[in-house]
Design a protein around this motif. Structure first.
Motif, PDB file in Angstrom:
ATOM      1  N   TYR A 255      56.931  47.154  72.773  1.00 23.86           N
ATOM      2  CA  TYR A 255      55.554  47.386  73.223  1.00 23.86           C
ATOM      3  C   TYR A 255      54.738  47.997  72.103  1.00 23.86           C
ATOM      4  O   TYR A 255      53.570  47.642  71.896  1.00 23.86           O
ATOM      5  N   THR A 256      55.351  48.920  71.364  1.00 25.99           N
ATOM      6  CA  THR A 256      54.640  49.538  70.250  1.00 25.99           C
ATOM      7  C   THR A 256      54.301  48.492  69.189  1.00 25.99           C
ATOM      8  O   THR A 256      53.174  48.436  68.704  1.00 25.99           O
ATOM      9  N   LEU A 257      55.294  47.647  68.872  1.00 28.54           N
ATOM     10  CA  LEU A 257      55.038  46.587  67.890  1.00 28.54           C
ATOM     11  C   LEU A 257      53.935  45.646  68.374  1.00 28.54           C
ATOM     12  O   LEU A 257      53.072  45.224  67.597  1.00 28.54           O
ATOM     13  N   ALA A 258      53.950  45.346  69.664  1.00 25.20           N
ATOM     14  CA  ALA A 258      52.948  44.443  70.230  1.00 25.20           C
ATOM     15  C   ALA A 258      51.558  45.067  70.105  1.00 25.20           C
ATOM     16  O   ALA A 258      50.597  44.397  69.719  1.00 25.20           O
ATOM     17  N   GLU A 259      51.449  46.357  70.438  1.00 24.62           N
ATOM     18  CA  GLU A 259      50.155  47.026  70.311  1.00 24.62           C
ATOM     19  C   GLU A 259      49.687  47.031  68.861  1.00 24.62           C
ATOM     20  O   GLU A 259      48.501  46.890  68.581  1.00 24.62           O
ATOM     21  N   GLN A 260      50.637  47.197  67.924  1.00 25.14           N
ATOM     22  CA  GLN A 260      50.254  47.169  66.515  1.00 25.14           C
ATOM     23  C   GLN A 260      49.742  45.797  66.108  1.00 25.14           C
ATOM     24  O   GLN A 260      48.777  45.678  65.367  1.00 25.14           O
ATOM     25  N   MET A 261      50.369  44.754  66.675  1.00 27.31           N
ATOM     26  CA  MET A 261      49.885  43.400  66.407  1.00 27.31           C
ATOM     27  C   MET A 261      48.468  43.210  66.922  1.00 27.31           C
ATOM     28  O   MET A 261      47.635  42.577  66.280  1.00 27.31           O
ATOM     29  N   LEU A 262      48.224  43.772  68.113  1.00 29.71           N
ATOM     30  CA  LEU A 262      46.880  43.660  68.686  1.00 29.71           C
ATOM     31  C   LEU A 262      45.863  44.370  67.800  1.00 29.71           C
ATOM     32  O   LEU A 262      44.746  43.902  67.609  1.00 29.71           O
TER      33      LEU A 262
END
Lengths: 546, 307
Positions: free
Chosen positions: A496-503
């Protein structure tokens, strides 16, 4: 009629001896929910809890309920396998215990044998199987049937699509008190989703005998702490104690009345006149109300985010630099603290920080000052070829509402002064706006999202490539993979953290603020679940004092 | 006279049919549908729902089915939004409420409006005339969405005499505020129309003749002046009555009366097609019925109109 209850400090939350209410004598009991020590509280003789409901609810049928207000009623009239406590954590409901095996794909629930329907019949695993099949059945056509699909119950998707019979659903009654559920893929937060009303049981015999009329007052048979006594469309619904409820002796509130009051100012006036115990604070009045009546005014974070969508199918919003420039130059402090000023917090990522288990990611831009962000935004926009000589022109689409308008005006001013962007505002009536957004036929559009369950995936999956709700039309296979693999991880938060960073890098949406719910609660009403971010209220856990 | 009534009724039928077809088409041409929401449902689920409600069929078939249902079984269909209810049930629950407070508001507006109008005309240019006139103007310019919260502020929050809303099966204390809030602007209009029309009549030749003949004052006023003075009032009362008994979204919103007015606006916003059609047909029928009635009443009072 008054009887005194000396309420002590909370020792344990579930079982406690308020049964003495019946005997009208002095009794000592543990305080139900509040962690704060309370002394010498006298229970009110009239335990009728009255609250304001914004709109008429769409249905009393658990598999048809779609709205928040309807779910409140649904949780009182029915009980699922699990409930939530005042912190939003899962506690046993009809299920006494459960076992999870085979890497989160098989769940076996043991039901309590004391659970009964309001007509006295026992609640069995068959009732759950019936309700769940009903939810997925295309002929029944529940608007929430997709919930069974995102719970990954085996064959749910095929049943909804009409490819398999409802009886093939992966939920089986092993015996009357054992429910076995098989999932098509691992889902660590499966049990959490079971506090949702669409998974609540319904009594097969009553539903099949009475047909559509089974939810009428007097006919409705539920297994919750209350039964439906009266319902007048657009005026009120009344529920009273269900004597057959397994935990009835620990329930204090005798009667719950939901009054439909459309106008929030009128609702607040009636709160002041003592006609309701709970209502919402009218928009834009939080500060004043807080000063006037601080003891009964509350602001709580909500599981919702407000954001602007960029139409990534349309130039120049297909360029991440343009999207980032626009997102960076929005001064979130101005919007949250000055325009809305009711407990909202500026948002730098999509998932609200209070979401259960979610660790707010370290995104670079959230740590910079607004001046730094503005400078960076100018650079990014210049890189994309826009500047004073060649100003970026765009329109902001929002659904007609005073608040959305105020925010759109503020943001268009920020863009104008900081980046020289020329903005036109376009407002549309709700359903027309949804249609336009979906096409997508906009440049930048206002959007809001509230979680269906208390887990980050309810937000993050929204931006997956194949999600029908992804109105920015942004597509990233890497992002999709992160979220798909998160479902089998023991700690999905890493992804989830990686996904938010992608966003944050791609900025298909510009997060603006996380919602707050501003409510007025009578000082006589105790046990409100202040720490439950979903604000899932159970009348059975509350009580009224003098 | 019978011929006149027959002719008026004959016109009403095609008007109603036109209304139904026209509203049906307009309604369906609005973007979005009853099952669109911020959280759109997956296509497979939506297809299932649309099939259940017959929305997958071509528009003309939907319309024929709908009209067929009304004509053969008087069935206005299920509500798309309130899934436990049919349109017939919603109207059967809400209309009596609206009818009750609307009718009381009407009686309140007409009785007081006509009385003060006549009184003001008889005492033209006195302080009584001026005060009733100013009251009437204030009443007329105060819209009911201002009137309603004002009444609540005074009678609920300050004095604590009356409840700020609700219906509770129509107990009298729950009817007063909605009826007053709804009736006041009508009352003011009626008072002003009555006053000016009464003044006109009082200055006409036949009243002068009556006075010259030495008829008693009461006879002149009640027998000769009042009837012609009521003509403009009656033409106003027809639509006003329909307006009041078909409810007001403002009253239903502020006082949570549970009347039908709220359905009218909400069903349009929710694209609850069947409820919207149901209330449109009800409102349309009533409007046509009462304008016909007013025409007949008019013809009865003033024979000139019959021909």
């Amino acid at each position: 009629m008054n009887f005194k209850l000396t309420l002590g400090i909370a020792a344990f939350s579930a079982a406690l001896a308020l049964s003495a209410c019946d005997s009208k004598t002095e009794t000592t009991a543990s305080e139900i929910t509040s962690a704060a020590p309370v002394t010498e509280e006298k229970l009110a003789s009239d335990q009728t809890y009255i609250y304001r409901q914004l709109d008429e609810i769409t249905s009393f049928d658990p598999q048809l309920i779609e709205d928040v207000d309807g779910s409140i009623v649904g949780r009182d009239l029915f009980e699922g396998l699990v409930n939530q406590d005042e912190n939003g954590s899962i506690v046993p409901g009809v299920a006494e215990s459960w076992e999870i095996s085979e890497n989160n794909t098989k769940f076996v629930f043991k039901l309590r044998d004391s659970a009964k329907w309001s007509n006295g019949n026992p609640v069995t695993a068959h009732d759950f199987v019936y309700a769940w099949q009903r939810l997925a059945d295309p002929e029944f056509a529940s608007p929430y049937s997709w919930f069974m699909e995102i719970m990954y119950v085996e064959n749910a998707g095929e049943i909804i699509a009409g490819e398999k019979a409802p009886e093939t659903l992966g939920a089986v009654a092993v015996d009357d008190l054992t429910l076995e559920v098989k999932l098509s893929q691992s889902l660590p937060y499966f049990v959490k989703m079971l506090s949702h009303t669409s998974t609540f049981p319904v009594p097969k015999d009553v539903v099949e005998t009475l047909g559509k009329d089974w939810t009428k007052p007097g006919s409705l048979v539920g297994n919750g702490a209350y039964v439906l006594e009266e319902h007048v469309v657009n005026e009120r619904s009344v529920r009273v104690r269900n004597e057959n409820y397994w935990d009835n002796e620990n329930t204090v509130i005798d009667k719950v009345i939901a009054l439909v009051i459309n106008d929030e100012n009128q609702a607040y006036n009636r709160f002041k006149a003592g006609e309701v115990h709970k209502t919402d604070i009218p928009a834009g009045q939080f500060k004043r109300v807080m000063q006037e009546n601080p003891d009964e005014t509350f602001s709580m974070p909500q599981l919702c985010s407000y954001y602007y969508l960029f139409n990534t199918t349309r130039a120049p919003f297909d360029n991440p630099d343009v999207r980032k420039a626009l997102a960076y130059s929005i001064d979130r402090a101005v919007i949250a603290d000055q325009i809305l000023a009711a407990g909202q917090t500026g948002a730098y990522f999509f998932t609200p920080p209070k979401t259960d288990g979610f660790v707010a990611p370290e995104v670079d831009w959230s740590k910079k000052s607004q001046a730094e962000l503005d400078a960076e935004a100018r650079e990014l926009l210049a890189k994309a070829g826009y500047g004073v000589d060649n100003p970026l022109k765009l329109s902001i689409l929002y659904n007609t509402s005073e608040d959305h308008k105020k925010i759109a005006i503020a943001i268009s001013q920020m863009w104008k002064t900081k980046l020289g962007v020329e903005t036109t505002l376009e407002n549309q009536e709700w359903k027309t706006y949804l249609d336009t957004r979906r096409l997508p036929d906009y440049d930048v559009a206002r959007a809001g999202w509230c979680g269906d369950y208390n887990e980050a995936s309810t937000f993050l999956t929204l931006l997956m490539s194949d999600n029908d709700l992804n109105d920015s039309k942004w597509k990233s296979t890497k992002y999709d993979e992160l979220l798909t693999s998160a479902t089998v991880m023991s700690d999905p938060n890493v992804n989830y953290t990686l996904a938010e960073q992608m966003l944050a890098d791609a900025m298909p949406i510009a997060p603006i603020y996380h919602y707050a719910e501003d409510i007025a609660i009578s000082k006589n009403l105790k046990g409100w679940p202040f720490n439950n971010i979903e604000q899932n209220m159970y009348s059975k856990d509350m009580y009224l004092v003098e | 006279m019978l011929n006149f009534i027959f002719r008026r009724l004959l016109i009403a039928v095609p008007t109603l049919i036109f209304l139904v077809v026209f509203s049906f088409l307009i309604m369906h041409s609005a973007p979005g549908g009853p099952f669109d929401s911020e959280k759109p449902i997956p296509p497979a689920v939506k297809a299932n729902i649309e099939k259940k409600y017959g929305l997958d069929q071509p528009l003309y078939k939907q319309m024929l089915n709908y009209i067929g249902g009304i004509v053969t079984e008087f069935d206005f269909g299920p509500s798309f939004r309130y899934k436990d209810r049919t349109v017939n049930e919603l109207i059967a629950d809400g209309f009596p409420v609206t009818l009750t407070y609307g009718f009381i508001a009407f009686v309140f507006a007409v009785s007081i409006g006509v009385s003060i109008g006549v009184y003001a005309a008889l005492h033209q240019n006195s302080w009584l005339d001026y005060s009733t006139l100013s009251f009437a103007i204030v009443g007329q310019i105060l819209p009911n969405f201002v009137m309603a919260p004002l009444l609540v502020l005074i009678f609920t929050n300050t004095l604590g005499w009356l409840p700020g809303g609700g219906w509770e099966g129509g107990k009298i204390q729950f009817i007063i505020l909605p009826a007053v809030a709804l009736g006041t602007s009508y009352l003011a209009s009626i008072a002003r129309i009555t006053r000016s029309s009464m003044l006109e009549v009082l200055h006409s030749n036949f009243i002068r003749t009556a006075k010259a003949k030495g008829l008693p004052y009461k006879t002149i006023i009640f027998k000769h002046a009042l009837k012609p003075a009521m003509l403009p009032v009656i033409s106003y009362l027809g639509p006003a009555f329909v307006g009041m008994i078909t409810g007001s979204v403002i009253i239903d919103t502020f006082f949570s009366t549970g009347g039908i007015g709220l359905h009218f606006v909400n069903s349009a916003l929710n694209r609850d097609y069947s409820v919207l059609m149901g209330v449109t047909i009800l409102l349309g029928t009533l409007t046509i019925l009462f304008s016909t009635l007013v025409d007949i009443l008019y013809a009865w009072i003033d024979p000139k109109i019959r021909y």
